[in-house]
Design a protein around this motif. Structure first.
Motif, PDB file in Angstrom:
ATOM      1  N   TRP A   1     -92.457  54.558 -77.556  1.00 16.99           N
ATOM      2  CA  TRP A   1     -92.708  53.209 -78.082  1.00 16.99           C
ATOM      3  C   TRP A   1     -93.218  52.293 -76.984  1.00 16.99           C
ATOM      4  O   TRP A   1     -94.085  51.461 -77.195  1.00 16.99           O
ATOM      5  N   MET A   2     -92.649  52.463 -75.792  1.00 14.46           N
ATOM      6  CA  MET A   2     -93.091  51.647 -74.659  1.00 14.46           C
ATOM      7  C   MET A   2     -94.567  51.912 -74.374  1.00 14.46           C
ATOM      8  O   MET A   2     -95.362  50.994 -74.179  1.00 14.46           O
ATOM      9  N   LEU A   3     -94.933  53.206 -74.380  1.00 13.55           N
ATOM     10  CA  LEU A   3     -96.330  53.550 -74.097  1.00 13.55           C
ATOM     11  C   LEU A   3     -97.265  52.960 -75.143  1.00 13.55           C
ATOM     12  O   LEU A   3     -98.317  52.412 -74.820  1.00 13.55           O
ATOM     13  N   LEU A   4     -96.852  53.048 -76.392  1.00 14.80           N
ATOM     14  CA  LEU A   4     -97.661  52.461 -77.468  1.00 14.80           C
ATOM     15  C   LEU A   4     -97.886  50.971 -77.196  1.00 14.80           C
ATOM     16  O   LEU A   4     -99.003  50.461 -77.248  1.00 14.80           O
ATOM     17  N   PHE A   5     -96.794  50.307 -76.872  1.00 15.72           N
ATOM     18  CA  PHE A   5     -96.862  48.865 -76.604  1.00 15.72           C
ATOM     19  C   PHE A   5     -97.798  48.572 -75.423  1.00 15.72           C
ATOM     20  O   PHE A   5     -98.631  47.666 -75.468  1.00 15.72           O
ATOM     21  N   LEU A   6     -97.673  49.380 -74.386  1.00 13.39           N
ATOM     22  CA  LEU A   6     -98.493  49.162 -73.190  1.00 13.39           C
ATOM     23  C   LEU A   6     -99.976  49.416 -73.467  1.00 13.39           C
ATOM     24  O   LEU A   6    -100.848  48.685 -72.988  1.00 13.39           O
ATOM     25  N   VAL A   7    -100.248  50.425 -74.258  1.00 10.70           N
ATOM     26  CA  VAL A   7    -101.644  50.732 -74.582  1.00 10.70           C
ATOM     27  C   VAL A   7    -102.288  49.574 -75.352  1.00 10.70           C
ATOM     28  O   VAL A   7    -103.428  49.191 -75.087  1.00 10.70           O
ATOM     29  N   VAL A   8    -101.543  48.983 -76.267  1.00 13.45           N
ATOM     30  CA  VAL A   8    -102.091  47.839 -76.996  1.00 13.45           C
ATOM     31  C   VAL A   8    -102.410  46.699 -76.017  1.00 13.45           C
ATOM     32  O   VAL A   8    -103.451  46.036 -76.107  1.00 13.45           O
ATOM     33  N   ASN A   9    -101.533  46.499 -75.041  1.00 11.64           N
ATOM     34  CA  ASN A   9    -101.805  45.501 -74.002  1.00 11.64           C
ATOM     35  C   ASN A   9    -103.124  45.772 -73.294  1.00 11.64           C
ATOM     36  O   ASN A   9    -103.929  44.878 -73.071  1.00 11.64           O
ATOM     37  N   VAL A  10    -103.288  47.030 -72.925  1.00 11.38           N
ATOM     38  CA  VAL A  10    -104.492  47.420 -72.195  1.00 11.38           C
ATOM     39  C   VAL A  10    -105.724  47.109 -73.034  1.00 11.38           C
ATOM     40  O   VAL A  10    -106.688  46.501 -72.565  1.00 11.38           O
ATOM     41  N   LEU A  11    -105.686  47.495 -74.301  1.00 18.26           N
ATOM     42  CA  LEU A  11    -106.842  47.268 -75.168  1.00 18.26           C
ATOM     43  C   LEU A  11    -107.174  45.779 -75.252  1.00 18.26           C
ATOM     44  O   LEU A  11    -108.332  45.385 -75.201  1.00 18.26           O
ATOM     45  N   ILE A  12    -106.150  44.959 -75.369  1.00 20.24           N
ATOM     46  CA  ILE A  12    -106.407  43.517 -75.490  1.00 20.24           C
ATOM     47  C   ILE A  12    -106.973  42.951 -74.187  1.00 20.24           C
ATOM     48  O   ILE A  12    -107.964  42.229 -74.186  1.00 20.24           O
ATOM     49  N   VAL A  13    -106.349  43.297 -73.065  1.00 20.03           N
ATOM     50  CA  VAL A  13    -106.765  42.667 -71.812  1.00 20.03           C
ATOM     51  C   VAL A  13    -108.130  43.181 -71.346  1.00 20.03           C
ATOM     52  O   VAL A  13    -108.890  42.451 -70.710  1.00 20.03           O
ATOM     53  N   VAL A  14    -108.467  44.417 -71.703  1.00 20.45           N
ATOM     54  CA  VAL A  14    -109.800  44.924 -71.363  1.00 20.45           C
ATOM     55  C   VAL A  14    -110.874  44.059 -72.030  1.00 20.45           C
ATOM     56  O   VAL A  14    -111.913  43.771 -71.453  1.00 20.45           O
ATOM     57  N   LYS A  15    -110.594  43.627 -73.240  1.00 24.47           N
ATOM     58  CA  LYS A  15    -111.577  42.818 -73.967  1.00 24.47           C
ATOM     59  C   LYS A  15    -111.765  41.428 -73.362  1.00 24.47           C
ATOM     60  O   LYS A  15    -112.690  40.717 -73.716  1.00 24.47           O
ATOM     61  N   GLY A  16    -110.859  41.018 -72.492  1.00 21.49           N
ATOM     62  CA  GLY A  16    -111.024  39.714 -71.869  1.00 21.49           C
ATOM     63  C   GLY A  16    -110.197  38.664 -72.563  1.00 21.49           C
ATOM     64  O   GLY A  16    -109.750  38.832 -73.688  1.00 21.49           O
ATOM     65  N   ILE A  17    -110.077  37.608 -71.846  1.00 21.16           N
ATOM     66  CA  ILE A  17    -109.103  36.604 -72.226  1.00 21.16           C
ATOM     67  C   ILE A  17    -109.374  35.997 -73.604  1.00 21.16           C
ATOM     68  O   ILE A  17    -108.479  35.819 -74.406  1.00 21.16           O
ATOM     69  N   LYS A  18    -110.631  35.741 -73.899  1.00 18.83           N
ATOM     70  CA  LYS A  18    -110.907  34.956 -75.094  1.00 18.83           C
ATOM     71  C   LYS A  18    -110.778  35.799 -76.357  1.00 18.83           C
ATOM     72  O   LYS A  18    -109.978  35.507 -77.229  1.00 18.83           O
ATOM     73  N   ALA A  19    -111.563  36.863 -76.385  1.00 18.94           N
ATOM     74  CA  ALA A  19    -111.586  37.678 -77.587  1.00 18.94           C
ATOM     75  C   ALA A  19    -110.213  38.258 -77.858  1.00 18.94           C
ATOM     76  O   ALA A  19    -109.731  38.284 -78.980  1.00 18.94           O
ATOM     77  N   GLY A  20    -109.573  38.730 -76.794  1.00 18.37           N
ATOM     78  CA  GLY A  20    -108.337  39.461 -76.999  1.00 18.37           C
ATOM     79  C   GLY A  20    -107.122  38.594 -77.260  1.00 18.37           C
ATOM     80  O   GLY A  20    -106.324  38.885 -78.146  1.00 18.37           O
TER      81      GLY A  20
END
Ligand code: PHE
Length: 469
Positions: A145-164
């Protein structure tokens, strides 16, 4: 490294939601209630409110002003005042790493509870608290579950501050708010709920010690995302013309309301169910499902929704933590966003594995008497954040140009800030001493002396090598 076109928030409300999203998170709903419970309830609440409105509100303005003025993320912002202050920014990046060494573990628990709500968790209310204990000690399940949560973080932050980051906050913050109100109402109407209300609102001053103050100030820094450059970084994406004092006030107020709502939601029910307020980190995971179980079938849906909202609140905070680290690597180390995100998230993931296991099969592995989870929590909450806030206040109050600060806070005179002199006085003379006094009395009374010494050592080292950072 200079960046010519700095990304900025899409809209005013976008910033406010993102900053409130950073502030409102596990700190309010998971941490605040159990820290209040451990520290006696009512008296803690009053001290906490004092910290928030006397200290944090002003530190928040200072951080936002610093960020927008320098147009660069935390480390660069401190460095521009003078290289000597670089270490405060670096401490912030380190705090970001350390908090992200346990935060996704708890974010993972919240995510898991979405599914557990629908798969029988609520069937036997008597087993709920026990279920949590068994769950977090499992060597595999919480890690996934932790990994799932962390991966979602990665996806959001890769997109950049505004979009994500902006979008999530706009929709899910209001949902969280509504759900907390629903739970509070249910909780307060349970039989025996009154004891919880008096626990939360009737101060028992006998229970107060130096530690209570340290717990309150640490919780306040943590809950408001202050003392580690997060609001400096978010402030650097603020548009010229946005009013800093008003924004700061709104963020602080919203964050505090959510914390109190979480208290109102959990304590009455906790007493009604005959549990103890000193339940510790399992408090929200034991009490909230028990409230939902008492609601019948609709409770299952509400429980699912509640943990969705909690996981999202956690997410809008953890992305801001990750962003502090990533922005540093982009602005100061010249990394590409994607590389910076993947690199830092991988280290965080390893730290989280250690944290999660330290609650179960590795519970015997201790450094200076504490396990990984508690170590990362203690170092940031009790040492780094408060000291980061302390140095920020000193730097802003004593080493920055007063006139320039005034112009930043009143937008070159366009949006008058009548209380500027009062703010300046507090930041310069009162806040550093207030934080210092709390830290010294508090730290003297904690048991984890070894960890405190370690934290101080790290800070001294960073300060010593600051010119090279
Ligand atoms: N404020 C967040 C919360 O309450 C945690 C956080 C701390 C986020 C520091 C960013 C920086 O959950």
């Amino acid at each position: 490294m200079e960046q010519n076109v700095r990304e900025s928030w899409g809209s005013r409300i976008g910033f406010l939601m993102a900053a409130a999203g950073s502030a409102i998170g596990l700190g309010n709903i998971w941490r605040f209630p159990y820290v209040a419970g451990d520290n006696g309830g009512g008296a803690f609440l009053i001290i906490y409110l004092g910290c928030v409105f006397l200290i944090m509100l002003n530190v928040m303005m200072a951080e936002l002003a610093l960020g927008r003025k320098s147009q660069i993320s935390a480390v660069g912002a401190y460095k521009r005042v003078s290289r000597r202050w670089t270490f405060v920014g670096v401490m912030g990046v380190l705090s970001g790493f350390l908090i992200m060494g346990f935060y996704p573990v708890v974010g993972g628990w919240a995510t898991a509870y979405i599914f557990k709500s629908f798969t029988g968790l609520l069937v036997d209310p008597a087993a709920i608290a026990g279920h949590f204990e068994v769950f977090i000690e499992n060597p595999v399940e919480p890690l996934l579950w932790m990994l799932l949560f962390l991966v979602v973080n990665v996806l959001i932050v890769v997109k950049g501050i505004k979009a994500g980051i902006e979008v999530a906050g706009k929709i899910l913050m209001p949902l969280l708010f509504v759900l907390l109100i629903v739970i509070s109402i249910k909780s307060m109407t349970l039989e025996g709920a009154g004891a919880g209300l008096s626990f939360l609102f009737k101060p028992d001053w006998d229970a107060v010690s130096g530690q209570t103050f340290l717990a309150a100030i640490g919780q306040a820094f943590f809950s408001l995302s202050l003392g580690m450059g997060c609001m400096v970084t978010y402030g650097s994406y603020l548009n010229k013309g946005d009013r800093l004092p008003q924004n700061a006030f709104m963020i602080v107020t919203m964050d505090t309301i959510v914390a109190i709502l979480a208290g109102l939601a959990l304590f009455p029910a906790l007493f009604a169910f005959g549990m103890k307020p000193t339940e510790g980190p399992g408090l929200v995971f034991s009490v909230a499902p028990a409230i939902f179980a008492a609601m019948g079938n609709i409770g299952i849906v509400l429980s699912g929704l509640f943990f969705v909202a909690l996981a999202i609140a956690a997410l809008t905070s953890s992305v801001s933590l990750l962003e502090v680290v990533v922005a540093y690597m982009i602005d100061e180390r010249g990394l590409k966003r994607k590389t910076a995100v993947v690199f830092s998230a991988s280290i965080m993931g390893i730290m989280c594995i250690a944290s999660s296991l330290s609650l179960g099969i590795w519970s015997h592995v201790k450094v200076l008497g504490v396990g990984a989870f508690d170590m990362f929590d203690f170092l940031t909450d009790k040492v780094f954040l408060a000291i980061g806030g302390f140095f920020t206040a000193i730097m802003v109050g004593w080493f920055m140009d007063k006139k320039a600060l005034k112009e930043e806070l009143n937008n070159q005179g366009e949006t008058p800030f009548k209380l500027f002199e009062g703010w300046y006085f507090l930041i310069k003379y009162v806040i550093p001493f207030a934080i210092g006094a709390v830290a010294i009395t508090g730290i003297r009374s904690v048991e984890e002396t070894g960890v405190v010494v370690l934290g101080m050592g790290i800070i001294a080292l960073l300060a010593f090598i600051s010119k090279k950072l």
